[in-house]
Design a protein around this motif. Structure first.
Motif, PDB file in Angstrom:
ATOM      1  N   ARG A  87       0.869  -1.188   0.000  1.00 38.34           N
ATOM      2  CA  ARG A  87       0.000   0.000   0.000  1.00 38.34           C
ATOM      3  C   ARG A  87       0.895   1.223   0.000  1.00 38.34           C
ATOM      4  O   ARG A  87       2.070   1.145   0.365  1.00 38.34           O
ATOM      5  N   LEU A 132       1.448   4.931   1.479  1.00 37.17           N
ATOM      6  CA  LEU A 132       1.028   5.851   2.544  1.00 37.17           C
ATOM      7  C   LEU A 132       0.927   7.272   2.009  1.00 37.17           C
ATOM      8  O   LEU A 132       1.699   7.666   1.120  1.00 37.17           O
ATOM      9  N   GLU A 141       4.066  -5.457   4.190  1.00 38.49           N
ATOM     10  CA  GLU A 141       4.071  -5.966   5.576  1.00 38.49           C
ATOM     11  C   GLU A 141       3.608  -7.418   5.659  1.00 38.49           C
ATOM     12  O   GLU A 141       3.266  -7.904   6.730  1.00 38.49           O
ATOM     13  N   ASP A 183       0.222   0.233  11.384  1.00 37.62           N
ATOM     14  CA  ASP A 183      -0.008   1.479  10.649  1.00 37.62           C
ATOM     15  C   ASP A 183       0.602   2.691  11.363  1.00 37.62           C
ATOM     16  O   ASP A 183       1.167   3.583  10.731  1.00 37.62           O
ATOM     17  N   SER A 184       0.528   2.723  12.691  1.00 39.94           N
ATOM     18  CA  SER A 184       1.001   3.923  13.392  1.00 39.94           C
ATOM     19  C   SER A 184       2.517   4.069  13.288  1.00 39.94           C
ATOM     20  O   SER A 184       3.038   5.165  13.079  1.00 39.94           O
ATOM     21  N   GLN A 202       4.464   2.659  10.917  1.00 38.45           N
ATOM     22  CA  GLN A 202       4.811   2.873   9.501  1.00 38.45           C
ATOM     23  C   GLN A 202       4.596   4.337   9.118  1.00 38.45           C
ATOM     24  O   GLN A 202       5.458   4.967   8.493  1.00 38.45           O
ATOM     25  N   THR A 203       3.439   4.887   9.504  1.00 37.72           N
ATOM     26  CA  THR A 203       3.114   6.272   9.144  1.00 37.72           C
ATOM     27  C   THR A 203       4.096   7.248   9.794  1.00 37.72           C
ATOM     28  O   THR A 203       4.586   8.169   9.141  1.00 37.72           O
TER      29      THR A 203
END
Length: 713
Positions: free
Chosen positions: A265, A267, A599, A639-640, A642-643
């Motif tokens: 995906r 970001l 991931e 997600d947290s 990675q972002t």
């Protein structure tokens, strides 16, 4: 193998049996290629399509393969590789190339200075002789040294009579030497051969450091756009032909010939903020890059006391050209939001081969006298890109005087382009304690909601080779100083060479926590620690010892102080590459778009890790960065983290594009690279200096006033 299957299914932890199982698979599919090709590490190399580099060296195409555990199955990580080999064939031709001559005739006058260089280049090279028929040419001999005299003057005893090598070859083999003026090579105890009867054995790896020209040629050879690289990997699989590998068949092993297709995906890019008076004060970058037009730095530093040293004569660098560049630089810095009250500065010309320390001290005094205040910056204009002058400038300014320096190449000074000046301005601003930009606080809640410190750590080791024995490894920790996480301060230590664990980490972390507290008056409640340069085999050891050190640092400040810690290993040295499936998914260089995250499928069977390609492609195939969480008390979910990691890649201080590595680690890496230059008595002029490297005692420490700003940028 049963235990390995349980591990792949996430039912048990890694153990020695599992590591042995993976190693057995590695051995199994490496066995056949290693019998047919030159090998090195986990790669094998073929001279098909090899290309000559400078100085008797050529680059061979290689293929890397390694068994990797992934969720529910084992995979083979297969990639392109390239390395340098000695050219095979005539030893005389090799000597011509090493000494950079046009023909063999130019070797009639080998200078005394060339002899040690030549002997060093040829030492331990394997050769065979061509004057004694087929059988003799199969024997491999190793060069130990060169004779100090030519073949006509190198004498030895035959039946009690002194003879020179040239006469002996004429009488014994009826061979009149073409190049009797060349020295002979010595093999085994004291056996001498004229160079012209020696050939170099094919497939010998060149283990020395490549020089600038060789490195540039090597990059040209290895730099391939993703589509070309993907095709070459497919060709490599055909060369290997796992299907026809009888050893793998005996074990009942099958390998797919297709690349793994993985879900990814992209970001979204974060919102960046510059100074509120900018026309374009906050915006979301497009395709991972932006420019400084209509933008002012978030916090502009004031530059009041400075000087310029031009390393070259006034004839080569006329005053007019220097002043024109300075005017352009001052205007650009002011347009970008810096404050420069002192537009007239002393300009000194200095000999690049002279006493650099004296020149810089003189500039420092002149700057201070003119501005009646402590000098903040010395601008240095350099005539070349050589390491020696740059290294000495940085050693003196960082460890002797304690002043920031900004080096500029002469060719850029003459061009005086606005874009170039803007890039220089970004570096000067942070060197003086300013801040260029920051991420919209709402988009980095982990940092802004509670006092949080970001740390990056790296250890660089001396290069392999006997001349590097005794050199230390260099460890650096860089940490953010406030909630905007754009300004960093550094701690440096020199430790025993090749030691991966950071020995004095507790003390370094303590220094960084104190600086954070002094800057914003709060103790960090959370620590996010990014650790570079750790191989998988070292994970356990580094985790145990370094987490313990971080906790010790906290306790030593206050027995009750117990911030939550997340420890992430960051790896760039791996062979995983991503190829977009179609044009829609790729950027203009054919690489995946910045912000691409993978991931699943190719990650660890059950631990928390991911690949993030955070930067836009420039040339060749981009390398994603692998993030592996070894310890987490902060409750990150995929997600947290990675972002947050991706967003941070947008605030690397010295450029206006997203970088491939989180800045705390990138800065730690820069600090380590810079600290290499802080040794006294280092010989930078020769890439292969024969002297033993400087020991820990020879490295000077950076002045404390510089450690609070980003002097290393």
């Amino acid at each position: 193998m049963e235990e390995l299957h349980r591990f792949l299914d996430g039912k048990c932890k890694i153990s020695n049996n599992i590591l042995t199982g993976i190693m057995a698979l590695d051995v199994l599919f490496r066995h056949k290629p290693s019998m047919n090709y030159a090998t090195g590490g986990r790669s094998f190399f073929t001279n098909q399509g090899s290309r000559a580099l400078f100085g008797g060296v050529e680059v061979w195409q290689g293929y890397y393969q390694s068994a990797r555990p992934t969720p529910r199955k084992m995979m083979i990580n297969f990639d392109l590789n390239a390395t340098a080999f000695y050219e095979s064939g005539s030893l005389v031709q090799m000597v011509v190339k090493i000494l950079n001559k046009r023909t063999v005739d130019d070797l009639r006058r080998i200078q005394d200075g060339d002899r040690p260089k030549l002997e060093k280049a040829l030492k331990n090279l394997k050769i065979y002789v061509t004057h004694r028929g087929e059988n003799a040419s199969k024997r491999r001999l190793r060069i130990t040294k060169l004779t100090s005299t030519a073949a006509t003057h190198t004498k030895f005893e035959v039946n009690g009579v002194q003879k020179d090598v040239a006469t002996y070859f004429q009488e014994t083999y009826n061979k009149c030497l073409q190049y009797p003026f060349l020295p002979c090579v010595v093999v085994r105890k004291e056996t001498c051969f004229p160079m012209e009867v020696c050939n170099i054995v094919e497939g010998q790896r060149y283990m020395r450091k490549l020089n600038e020209k060789q490195t540039a040629d090597m990059i040209k050879f290895t730099c391939q756009p993703p589509s070309v690289r993907a095709n070459k990997i497919t060709q490599g699989l055909q060369i290997l032909d796992y299907r026809q590998n009888e050893y793998m068949q005996q074990f009942g092993l099958k390998v797919s010939n297709e690349m793994a297709v993985v879900q990814a995906r992209v970001l979204p890019a974060p919102k960046l903020q510059y100074h509120p008076t900018s026309r374009d004060a906050s915006f979301v970058p497009n395709n991972g890059s932006w420019n400084l037009r209509d933008k002012k730095v978030a916090t502009g530093a004031t530059l009041g006391s400075w000087a310029c040293v031009v390393f070259g004569s006034e004839r080569d660098y006329p005053q007019q050209a220097v002043q024109k560049f300075l005017r352009e630089l001052i205007t650009t810095c002011q347009d970008t939001g810096m404050n420069i009250p002192n537009k007239i500065l002393p300009i000194l010309h200095s000999n690049p081969q002279g006493d650099i320390e004296k020149s810089l001290k003189q500039a420092w005094v002149r700057a201070g006298n003119l501005a009646k205040s402590q000098p903040q910056l010395i601008l240095c204009i350099l005539p070349n890109t050589g390491v020696a002058l740059y290294a000495e400038i940085k050693r003196v300014s960082d460890t002797v005087i304690g002043v920031a320096t900004q080096c500029i190449q002469g060719k850029h000074m003459f061009a005086a382009k606005k874009q170039y000046c803007a890039n220089v301005c970004l570096k000067i601003n942070v060197k003086l304690g300013g801040m260029n930009s920051f991420i919209d606080p709402a988009q980095v809640p982990f940092i802004t909601q509670r006092p949080t410190i970001l740390m990056g750590a790296d250890v660089t080791h001396p290069a392999p080779g006997e001349q590097n024995a005794g050199r230390p490894s260099i460890a650096a920790v860089c940490a953010s100083m406030d909630a905007k996480a754009s300004r960093y301060a550094a701690s440096i230590r020199f430790q025993t060479g090749r030691l991966e664990v950071i020995t004095d980490l507790a003390e370094m972390v303590k220094e960084r926590l104190k600086t954070f507290y002094q800057t914003c008056g709060r103790k960090p409640e959370r620590i996010l620690f990014y650790r570079d340069g750790v191989s998988e085999s070292q994970f356990k050891k580094v985790l145990e010892e370094e987490i313990k050190a971080i906790k010790t640092a906290c306790k030593s400040l206050d027995e009750k102080y117990n911030p939550t810690i997340t420890f992430v290993v960051v790896q760039k040295r791996h062979h995983t590459r991503f190829f977009p499936m179609g044009d829609r998914e790729s950027d203009r260089t054919g690489n995946c778009q910045p912000g691409t995250v993978v991931e699943s499928i190719i990650t660890h069977p059950f631990e928390f890790d991911f690949y993030l390609q955070s930067h836009p492609g420039l040339q060749g195939t981009s390398r994603p960065t692998h993030y592996h969480v070894l310890f987490d008390q902060n409750g990150f979910y995929a997600d947290s983290l990675q972002t947050l990691s991706y967003n941070l890649c947008y605030v690397f201080a010295r450029c206006t594009r997203a970088v491939s590595l989180v800045p705390p680690v990138y800065y730690a890496h820069l600090v380590c690279s810079r600290a290499r230059f802080h040794a006294t008595g280092e010989n930078w002029s020769d890439t292969d200096s024969t002297s033993e490297g400087p020991g820990i005692a020879n490295y000077a420490v950076v002045k404390p006033e510089l450690l609070k700003v980003m002097y290393f940028i």
